[in-house]
Design a protein around this motif. Structure first.
Motif, PDB file in Angstrom:
ATOM      1  N   ALA A  29     -41.183 110.103  -5.707  1.00 18.03           N
ATOM      2  CA  ALA A  29     -39.936 110.501  -6.357  1.00 18.03           C
ATOM      3  C   ALA A  29     -39.833 109.945  -7.772  1.00 18.03           C
ATOM      4  O   ALA A  29     -39.125 110.496  -8.616  1.00 18.03           O
ATOM      5  CB  ALA A  29     -38.740 110.038  -5.530  1.00 18.03           C
ATOM      6  N   ALA A  30     -40.535 108.841  -8.045  1.00 18.19           N
ATOM      7  CA  ALA A  30     -40.513 108.228  -9.378  1.00 18.19           C
ATOM      8  C   ALA A  30     -41.711 108.658 -10.217  1.00 18.19           C
ATOM      9  O   ALA A  30     -41.959 108.088 -11.284  1.00 18.19           O
ATOM     10  CB  ALA A  30     -40.483 106.711  -9.247  1.00 18.19           C
ATOM     11  N   GLY A  31     -42.447 109.671  -9.729  1.00 17.42           N
ATOM     12  CA  GLY A  31     -43.656 110.093 -10.434  1.00 17.42           C
ATOM     13  C   GLY A  31     -43.395 110.736 -11.781  1.00 17.42           C
ATOM     14  O   GLY A  31     -44.276 110.851 -12.612  1.00 17.42           O
ATOM     15  N   ASP A  55     -30.833 113.138  -9.020  1.00 13.75           N
ATOM     16  CA  ASP A  55     -31.504 112.351 -10.056  1.00 13.75           C
ATOM     17  C   ASP A  55     -30.818 111.000 -10.154  1.00 13.75           C
ATOM     18  O   ASP A  55     -29.587 110.923 -10.083  1.00 13.75           O
ATOM     19  CB  ASP A  55     -31.410 113.024 -11.440  1.00 13.75           C
ATOM     20  CG  ASP A  55     -32.008 114.414 -11.457  1.00 13.75           C
ATOM     21  OD1 ASP A  55     -33.073 114.591 -10.865  1.00 13.75           O
ATOM     22  OD2 ASP A  55     -31.392 115.310 -12.062  1.00 13.75           O
ATOM     23  N   ALA A  56     -31.580 109.934 -10.340  1.00 16.14           N
ATOM     24  CA  ALA A  56     -31.003 108.603 -10.527  1.00 16.14           C
ATOM     25  C   ALA A  56     -31.862 107.807 -11.495  1.00 16.14           C
ATOM     26  O   ALA A  56     -33.074 108.043 -11.619  1.00 16.14           O
ATOM     27  CB  ALA A  56     -30.893 107.873  -9.191  1.00 16.14           C
ATOM     28  N   SER A  65     -32.481 100.144  -5.321  1.00 11.28           N
ATOM     29  CA  SER A  65     -33.282  99.609  -6.422  1.00 11.28           C
ATOM     30  C   SER A  65     -33.043  98.139  -6.705  1.00 11.28           C
ATOM     31  O   SER A  65     -33.868  97.495  -7.347  1.00 11.28           O
ATOM     32  CB  SER A  65     -32.984 100.397  -7.705  1.00 11.28           C
ATOM     33  OG  SER A  65     -31.684 100.107  -8.184  1.00 11.28           O
ATOM     34  N   GLY A  66     -31.895  97.599  -6.278  1.00 10.77           N
ATOM     35  CA  GLY A  66     -31.579  96.224  -6.624  1.00 10.77           C
ATOM     36  C   GLY A  66     -30.940  96.067  -7.988  1.00 10.77           C
ATOM     37  O   GLY A  66     -30.715  94.946  -8.464  1.00 10.77           O
ATOM     38  N   ALA A  67     -30.642  97.184  -8.664  1.00 11.86           N
ATOM     39  CA  ALA A  67     -29.993  97.160  -9.978  1.00 11.86           C
ATOM     40  C   ALA A  67     -28.903  98.216 -10.000  1.00 11.86           C
ATOM     41  O   ALA A  67     -28.876  99.122  -9.166  1.00 11.86           O
ATOM     42  CB  ALA A  67     -31.018  97.430 -11.086  1.00 11.86           C
ATOM     43  N   LEU A 112     -40.812 112.049 -18.286  1.00  7.73           N
ATOM     44  CA  LEU A 112     -39.791 111.191 -17.695  1.00  7.73           C
ATOM     45  C   LEU A 112     -40.357 109.799 -17.463  1.00  7.73           C
ATOM     46  O   LEU A 112     -41.568 109.594 -17.464  1.00  7.73           O
ATOM     47  CB  LEU A 112     -39.296 111.795 -16.380  1.00  7.73           C
ATOM     48  CG  LEU A 112     -38.581 113.145 -16.501  1.00  7.73           C
ATOM     49  CD1 LEU A 112     -38.127 113.617 -15.118  1.00  7.73           C
ATOM     50  CD2 LEU A 112     -37.395 113.059 -17.441  1.00  7.73           C
ATOM     51  N   ASN A 113     -39.452 108.849 -17.231  1.00  7.97           N
ATOM     52  CA  ASN A 113     -39.870 107.450 -17.151  1.00  7.97           C
ATOM     53  C   ASN A 113     -39.362 106.822 -15.855  1.00  7.97           C
ATOM     54  O   ASN A 113     -38.418 106.055 -15.846  1.00  7.97           O
ATOM     55  CB  ASN A 113     -39.340 106.676 -18.371  1.00  7.97           C
ATOM     56  CG  ASN A 113     -39.832 105.241 -18.381  1.00  7.97           C
ATOM     57  OD1 ASN A 113     -40.870 104.938 -17.798  1.00  7.97           O
ATOM     58  ND2 ASN A 113     -39.078 104.367 -19.013  1.00  7.97           N
ATOM     59  N   ALA A 114     -39.983 107.199 -14.755  1.00  7.66           N
ATOM     60  CA  ALA A 114     -39.755 106.577 -13.444  1.00  7.66           C
ATOM     61  C   ALA A 114     -38.350 106.773 -12.906  1.00  7.66           C
ATOM     62  O   ALA A 114     -37.877 105.991 -12.087  1.00  7.66           O
ATOM     63  CB  ALA A 114     -40.104 105.091 -13.491  1.00  7.66           C
ATOM     64  N   GLN A 115     -37.648 107.834 -13.331  1.00  5.56           N
ATOM     65  CA  GLN A 115     -36.384 108.156 -12.660  1.00  5.56           C
ATOM     66  C   GLN A 115     -36.660 108.558 -11.211  1.00  5.56           C
ATOM     67  O   GLN A 115     -37.760 108.999 -10.882  1.00  5.56           O
ATOM     68  CB  GLN A 115     -35.662 109.300 -13.384  1.00  5.56           C
ATOM     69  CG  GLN A 115     -35.027 108.890 -14.700  1.00  5.56           C
ATOM     70  CD  GLN A 115     -35.922 109.157 -15.891  1.00  5.56           C
ATOM     71  OE1 GLN A 115     -37.145 109.256 -15.722  1.00  5.56           O
ATOM     72  NE2 GLN A 115     -35.351 109.266 -17.078  1.00  5.56           N
TER      73      GLN A 115
END
Length: 425
Positions: free
Chosen positions: A34-36, A126-127, A68-70, A41-44
């Motif tokens: 999912a973060a590919g 999207d996140a 994510s912890g953030a 894009l940059n790891a969304q």
């Protein structure tokens, strides 16, 4: 896996249970997919729920959790089935919603989003950082529940997924295969159905625009009994990446009325060499490729009720046979009948599958297994074919919908080696 219930607590259910459902946990590999990223894009974190609905008495609640912890900014967009995907109309369900670490948000399509009756489509999420999501579909008038876990989005190459359990006119069960096109290109998707001996029994094709979804529906015509050839497997192949959810629903009256379960169409796991991997000293059998099922249950063979598991396997390989080495274990990790020797060593049941063949393992068929058994299963993938599996867990004592489906989790020995982890195998 998670098995959730209404009316009673715990993994065992009874006539006081109102409804049952469940789903398989999202693997860490899906978070990585999912973060590919897509176009620069940059790891969304990017996900799709292949189907949500408010038609035919159903309603859908979508749950998104920040893992994510953030602090995380989350967006969710609905695209209608039969629309034109990104070029057609859409509805923003969430836009820049902030979730703290571990926080979840629920969007009910009827109550929160104000959807009218009759909507069907997919939801694209999207996140900023890692999230996971699921959609809970409920039909109040028949106490039915379906759980669809979000699948990761990516956009490169052709794709193929498999459904080890598909009902075609089987004892009142209806099947819907819901396919979302993950690609920025038009996706030509072909669904091929195989019977239990590996013969093609039907094919259907749909053309899906970018960011759109379509579904292939197989209705049942009557409650006319059980036949092995009516339990089939499906190959879902696209010219571009796809995500697919397979829904199984039974509306007919009588025992088993109002049952529903859903699972994600999966990828198959290739087998390895055909050798005897038994460790006679430890009493274990080791597999370079294996499928795992955390929850296996057996009800009462006399009544046909109680929590009962079926395991459905499909050899997706067109050319090579494969053997499924099925091992049942109790919660302490001790082998149990019918897959145990007198000295408590593992003695797996070996099931050969020809190319494109399927098989059903039904716990009520094993008189040696204790009534009320609750444990797990390991399925070794031996040979050069490819194996994919799903388990249906049903109790007809439940007042309403007593069924759930769980994907078998693939584990390949060399994945651990490549990731630098230490293993005992």
């Amino acid at each position: 896996v998670e098995k959730h219930t209404v009316g009673t607590t715990g993994v065992r259910t009874n006539s006081n249970t109102e409804i049952v459902d469940g789903y398989s946990a999202l693997p860490f590999q899906d978070l990585e997919l999912a973060a590919g990223g897509g176009a620069d894009l940059n790891a969304q974190s990017r996900w799709v729920v292949p189907i949500v609905q408010t038609n035919n008495g159903w309603n859908t609640a979508i749950v998104i959790t920040n893992v994510s912890g953030a602090n995380n900014s989350v967006n969710a967009t609905f695209y209608a089935a039969g629309g034109q995907g990104f070029a057609g109309p859409s509805v923003a369900l969430l836009s820049g919603e902030t979730l703290g670490p571990g926080e979840s948000i629920v969007v009910d399509l009827t109550e929160d989003a104000g959807f009218p009756e009759g909507e069907v489509g997919s939801v694209w999420i999207d996140a900023t950082h890692a999230v996971v999501a699921a959609a809970f579909r409920n039909k109040a008038e028949t106490n039915m529940m379906l759980t669809t876990v979000a699948q990761p989005r990516y956009d490169n190459g052709a794709d193929v997924r498999f459904g080890p359990l598909v009902f075609r006119d089987y004892n009142g069960w209806n099947t819907g295969i819901n396919v979302a096109n993950l690609s920025s290109d038009t996706n030509r998707v072909t669904v091929t159905y195989y019977n239990h001996v590996g013969n093609v029994v039907a094919t259907e094709s749909v053309t899906i625009p970018p960011r759109a979804m379509e579904y292939v529906y197989t209705p049942a015509t009557g409650n006319f009994g059980i036949g092995e050839n009516q339990i089939t497997s499906a190959r879902i192949e696209g010219t571009a990446p796809l995500a697919a959810a397979i829904d199984e629903v039974k509306y007919l009256g009588g025992q088993g009325e109002g049952h529903a379960m859903s699972y994600a169409a999966g990828r198959s796991l290739q087998g390895f060499f055909e050798i005897d991997l038994r460790d006679t000293q430890l009493g274990r059998v080791y597999y370079p490729s294996k499928l795992g099922l955390p929850l296996v249950q057996k009800g009462n063979a006399q009544t046909g009720t109680g929590d009962t598991s079926g395991i459905n396997l499909f050899n997706s390989d067109a050319n090579s046979s494969v053997e499924a080495w099925v091992q049942f274990l109790d919660s302490a990790g001790v082998p149990v009948a019918p897959t145990v020797a007198a000295d408590d060593s593992e003695q797996p049941y070996v099931m050969p599958l020809a190319p494109h063949a399927g098989a059903t393992i039904y716990t009520l068929n094993y008189s040696e297994m204790s009534t009320g058994f609750q444990g797990s299963a390991v399925v070794g993938v031996v040979g050069f074919g490819n194996l994919v599996g799903v388990s249906n867990n049903v109790n007809y004592d439940v007042a309403g919908d007593g069924s759930a489906a769980f994907n078998l989790t693939p584990t390949f020995f060399f994945d651990f080696l490549f990731n630098g982890a230490s293993v005992n195998e």
